[in-house]
Design a protein around this motif. Sequence first.
Motif, PDB file in Angstrom:
ATOM      1  N   UNK A 208       0.833  -1.199   0.000  1.00 21.60           N
ATOM      2  CA  UNK A 208       0.000   0.000   0.000  1.00 21.60           C
ATOM      3  C   UNK A 208       0.869   1.251   0.000  1.00 21.60           C
ATOM      4  N   UNK A 209       0.458   2.254  -0.736  1.00 22.40           N
ATOM      5  CA  UNK A 209       1.097   3.561  -0.692  1.00 22.40           C
ATOM      6  C   UNK A 209       0.442   4.346   0.432  1.00 22.40           C
ATOM      7  N   UNK A 210       1.202   4.622   1.498  1.00 18.90           N
ATOM      8  CA  UNK A 210       0.648   5.265   2.680  1.00 18.90           C
ATOM      9  C   UNK A 210       0.708   6.785   2.623  1.00 18.90           C
ATOM     10  N   UNK A 211       1.799   7.324   2.062  1.00 21.32           N
ATOM     11  CA  UNK A 211       1.965   8.776   2.034  1.00 21.32           C
ATOM     12  C   UNK A 211       3.038   9.134   1.018  1.00 21.32           C
ATOM     13  N   UNK A 212       2.856  10.257   0.337  1.00 20.43           N
ATOM     14  CA  UNK A 212       3.856  10.748  -0.610  1.00 20.43           C
ATOM     15  C   UNK A 212       3.942  12.258  -0.479  1.00 20.43           C
ATOM     16  N   UNK A 213       5.157  12.764  -0.424  1.00 18.10           N
ATOM     17  CA  UNK A 213       5.347  14.201  -0.334  1.00 18.10           C
ATOM     18  C   UNK A 213       6.810  14.531  -0.158  1.00 18.10           C
ATOM     19  N   UNK A 214       7.140  15.824   0.027  1.00 23.24           N
ATOM     20  CA  UNK A 214       8.534  16.193   0.308  1.00 23.24           C
ATOM     21  C   UNK A 214       9.049  15.408   1.513  1.00 23.24           C
ATOM     22  N   UNK A 215      10.262  14.922   1.414  1.00 22.38           N
ATOM     23  CA  UNK A 215      10.797  14.020   2.432  1.00 22.38           C
ATOM     24  C   UNK A 215      10.710  14.606   3.836  1.00 22.38           C
ATOM     25  N   UNK A 216      11.123  15.856   4.003  1.00 23.18           N
ATOM     26  CA  UNK A 216      11.090  16.465   5.339  1.00 23.18           C
ATOM     27  C   UNK A 216       9.664  16.545   5.875  1.00 23.18           C
TER      28      UNK A 216
END
Length: 364
Positions: A208-216
């Motif tokens: 499952x893809x839980x979250x995606x965004x800028x690493x910090x």
Amino acid sequence: MQLRLEGISKKVGAETWLHEMSLAPRPGAVTVLLGATQAGKTSLMRLMAGLDAPSAGRVLVDGQDVTGVPVRERNVAMVYQQFINYPSMTVSQNIASPLRLRGERDIDARVRALAGRLHIEPFLDRLPSALSGGQQQRVALARALAKNAPLMLLDEPLVNLDYKLREELREELTQLFAAGDSTVIYATTEPGEALLLGGWTAVLDAGELLQYGPTAEVFHRPASLRVARAFSDPPMNLIAAQATDGGLQLRGGPLLPVSLPAGAGASRDCTVGVRASALRVAPRPGDIALPGTVELAEISGSDTFVHAATPVGELVAQLTGVHDFALGASITLHLHPSQAYVFGADGALQRAPERPGAARQGAR
């Protein structure tokens, strides 16, 4: 190059390897696929490369549907965990191979430039078998860079190297990726590697893809307990608590005076998350005290990791510097309420630390 995955999933027999997800990695930047073994990272990369076709959904490149188009018909460079090089070719010939296939000019100069950037210039006339594992992986990386593909996929390329080599190559890769214009997809199980590479991070767990965004942003504001667990090394300390009018009552411990978002009712079960780096042995104004006994103390690099048994459960503190703790000795760990995460009964993030960009805290 804009890679976009739209509603893709992957099933093998009765097993679901990838649940339905959509993902559009940032063009010309590094996207880290972070997750434990069997989280789905390799399966996802194989779909991106065209090595496998999704069971459902589409793969698009610059708006063109390439679902099912095999890898040989795509301009993709890949680096694997294993040191994959042409064994009968010298290092120079390995690096030059994609350049020769494209009919490029000044091949020797470009090979030497790449070899110099990866510190393997002295080995250009040797066969890969005469090199160490780290040197062989540098050859594979140089060949991938020579291809100058718009999409570069790296599947845990440093996992089989020793600690020192991994640290060296991580720093070099960060600089190499920053100097290029390829869209880089980098799979790893290590949160520290994701933080070092920066860019963007997609957290995967059990397909499952839980979250995606800028690493910090993903690190400082994990959307759920599952993300927090995946993006913490050492693991985030988790403490059962109950929301009250005065704050959060830690189970077996003190009251944590923090404010929850409007609408959060009293007598509600929740979980308080505390990163190991937020705990310290020297108190500061406003801290709460968590007394306990030392169960384990270990030094790693310039930090000391202390495992302590406390009334709220076992806690791990990451203290800056080298410290000596006797096993069974009394210890009091201190935490400022502003450094606490709060997750609801459903695992969703309810509160993040007030200062997400604050420097790591440790012992003084």
